[in-house]
Motif scaffolding. Structure first.
Motif, PDB file in Angstrom:
ATOM      1  N   PHE A   1       0.820  -1.194  -0.048  1.00 50.70           N
ATOM      2  CA  PHE A   1       0.011  -0.126  -0.131  1.00 50.70           C
ATOM      3  C   PHE A   1       0.777   1.089   0.081  1.00 50.70           C
ATOM      4  N   LEU A   2       0.605   2.251  -0.738  1.00 50.61           N
ATOM      5  CA  LEU A   2       1.340   3.451  -1.026  1.00 50.61           C
ATOM      6  C   LEU A   2       0.524   4.569  -0.858  1.00 50.61           C
ATOM      7  N   ALA A   3      -0.643   4.534  -0.743  1.00 40.80           N
ATOM      8  CA  ALA A   3      -1.643   5.568  -0.625  1.00 40.80           C
ATOM      9  C   ALA A   3      -3.118   4.909  -0.586  1.00 40.80           C
ATOM     10  N   GLY A   4      -4.076   5.703  -0.031  1.00 37.95           N
ATOM     11  CA  GLY A   4      -5.366   5.456  -0.140  1.00 37.95           C
ATOM     12  C   GLY A   4      -6.174   6.537  -0.341  1.00 37.95           C
ATOM     13  N   LEU A   5      -7.477   6.122  -0.498  1.00 40.24           N
ATOM     14  CA  LEU A   5      -8.590   7.319  -0.483  1.00 40.24           C
ATOM     15  C   LEU A   5      -9.837   6.671   0.196  1.00 40.24           C
ATOM     16  N   TRP A   6     -10.184   7.504   1.218  1.00 46.85           N
ATOM     17  CA  TRP A   6     -11.198   6.496   2.288  1.00 46.85           C
ATOM     18  C   TRP A   6     -12.463   7.401   2.045  1.00 46.85           C
ATOM     19  N   ASN A   7     -13.453   6.599   1.371  1.00 46.15           N
ATOM     20  CA  ASN A   7     -14.735   7.108   1.321  1.00 46.15           C
ATOM     21  C   ASN A   7     -15.670   6.623   2.751  1.00 46.15           C
ATOM     22  N   ARG A   8     -15.817   7.384   3.742  1.00 43.79           N
ATOM     23  CA  ARG A   8     -16.316   6.837   5.012  1.00 43.79           C
ATOM     24  C   ARG A   8     -17.699   6.720   4.952  1.00 43.79           C
TER      25      ARG A   8
END
Length: 470
Positions: free
Chosen positions: A183-190
């Motif tokens: 994992f290098l980054a993430g985008l969290w749709n909460r």
């Protein structure tokens, strides 16, 4: 003996080739097949999510409406009982796809999608459907450097449109949520995704329909409708149904209305389920938020934790069979299971030695715009909603409402959408369909290996509004 991580094939040695969700002693008995003749106001064909939501919403809108549902096999046995259990608010298969196709109405589509997810949650509570519903959200993770910029761009697009922007997570932040060296980054749709047990949702909707008076017949395949006077007649193996209106929820299977068949192709998706993880194994991966996850490749994986602490790991391969064949013998593909196992231990090397208890596959209905399309046939008496492309756990409820609006002749915010009024481009006939899908698959794999760079074929597909996804 070599460990599962060193030789991933060993992790598959005791695997049951059956969908984990359907391998449940609490699975309800099938209803009897239709024998004789029936009459009704609305005939629903298909006992997956589309059909179940349509029958339920029809009775909720008008308790006096007489509704019959017929299913060729058993309720929830196909895609509705075999998916990953990601219930998303998105009606457009993600923000990027919606922005590319309906930019002017995307804020409306996002608002309607969020409301649809809220209403699914309310329905689960209202009917006491025990389907492990958890509003955990989802994290899209970057596993290659070029995907980091793509995640940032998605967050900027949401903010520019005035939408609830997902939270960007850098490498340390995403690994604090779920720990993987990939994992290098993430985008969290909460707020826009819930996790659930997909088969239990289908069974719960079946129970709710029965409580409202829907007559359900399983093991009752339906033939093409015949218009006679002001009604439709549909033959079944042991009887027939006469109905004023008809709603189709046939998913990847050949539609009784032949003219809409070119718009959908069935593709096969596969998944593995681990044995239950122990406390030390859970601690090794973190994942205390229990979010759904997917990576950002063209051939992506989706993965999540179940209520009994297993990890579902699916996706990557997208398998199309020449001639659009949907057959039981295509459900299992050992080469795909091996690939999935290898990728699982690459993502979570700290879970070395974990075994997979279940492996399965099934057909998904996909269309050239990656999200559902809608319409009517037989003079407005037959409605359909198809082409969910793997994102139908939530969107099928919206599709049911669209179909009922169209069949009832109602002018609503839904029916005024260009997304609802337009159709995707149809797929060409064989062998062009098979060749085109094959070239697209090869090109997508090549793009994943070349930093996301799309070749001339993919650029042409983008320009034409065609594509292929899982």
């Amino acid at each position: 003996m070599a460990s599962a991580a060193m030789n991933p094939v060993r992790s598959l040695s005791d695997t049951h080739l059956t969908p984990y969700w359907l391998d449940d002693p609490a699975r309800p008995e099938a209803r009897p097949a239709l024998v004789g003749d029936e009459q009704c106001d609305l005939l629903v064909v298909g006992g997956g999510y589309t059909g179940l939501w349509t029958a339920l919403r029809a009775k909720e809108r008008d308790p006096h409406r007489d509704v019959v549902l017929v299913e060729a096999q058993e309720i929830g046995w196909a895609a509705s009982g075999r998916n990953g259990g990601f219930c998303a608010a998105s009606l457009t298969h993600g923000l990027g796809n919606g922005l590319a196709r309906w930019p002017e109405e995307l804020p409306t589509l996002e608002r309607l999608g969020q409301r649809n997810l809220d209403e699914i949650e309310a329905t689960v509570a209202r009917y006491g459907i025990d389907c492990d519903f958890e509003r955990t959200g989802e994290i899209d993770v970057a596993t290659a450097p070029h995907q980091i910029a793509e995640l940032r761009e998605t967050a900027r697009d949401a903010e520019r449109l005035g939408l609830a922007a997902p939270e960007f997570l850098d490498r340390d932040a995403v690994r604090a949520e779920v720990d993987s060296p990939t994992f290098l980054a993430g985008l969290w749709n909460r707020t826009g995704v819930a996790m659930l047990h997909p088969a239990k949702l289908a069974w719960g909707l079946k129970s709710a329909c029965l409580r409202l008076g829907v007559r359900i017949y399983e093991h009752t395949p339906a033939q093409r409708p015949v218009t006679s006077g002001g009604s439709l007649t549909v033959a079944t193996p042991y009887g027939r149904v006469r109905a004023r209106r008809m709603a189709l929820g046939t998913n990847a299977f050949p539609s009784p209305v032949r003219r809409i068949r070119p718009y959908v192709v069935p593709v096969y998706d596969h998944a593995l389920m681990t044995e239950p993880l122990g406390p030390d194994q859970l601690a090794a991966v973190g994942w205390q938020g229990r979010q759904g996850l997917s990576d950002s490749a063209n051939h992506f994986h989706y993965f999540r934790i179940t209520a009994d602490q297993r990890i579902l790991w699916g996706g990557h391969d997208i398998v199309y069979r020449f001639g659009q064949r949907v057959r039981a013998e295509h459900d299992h593909r050992p080469t795909t299971y091996r690939t999935l196992a290898e990728h699982f231990f690459r993502c979570f090397p700290q879970l070395e030695g974990v075994r997979f208890s279940h492996a399965w596959g099934g057909a998904i209905d996909t269309c050239s715009r990656f999200s559902a399309f809608f319409g009517t046939a037989h003079g407005g008496r037959v409605g359909y909603a198809l082409g969910y492309t793997g994102l139908g756990v939530g969107a099928t409820r919206f599709g049911a409402d669209v179909m009922l609006d169209l069949l009832d002749g109602r002018d609503t915010e839904r029916t005024r959408l260009r997304m609802v009024r337009s159709k995707p481009l149809p797929f060409p006939p064989e062998p062009l369909r098979w060749a085109g899908i094959g070239i697209t698959q090869w090109s997508m794999t090549r793009a994943d290996r070349r930093g996301g760079r799309r070749n001339l074929w993919l650029k042409a597909m983008d320009k034409a509004g065609l594509g292929f996804d899982s």
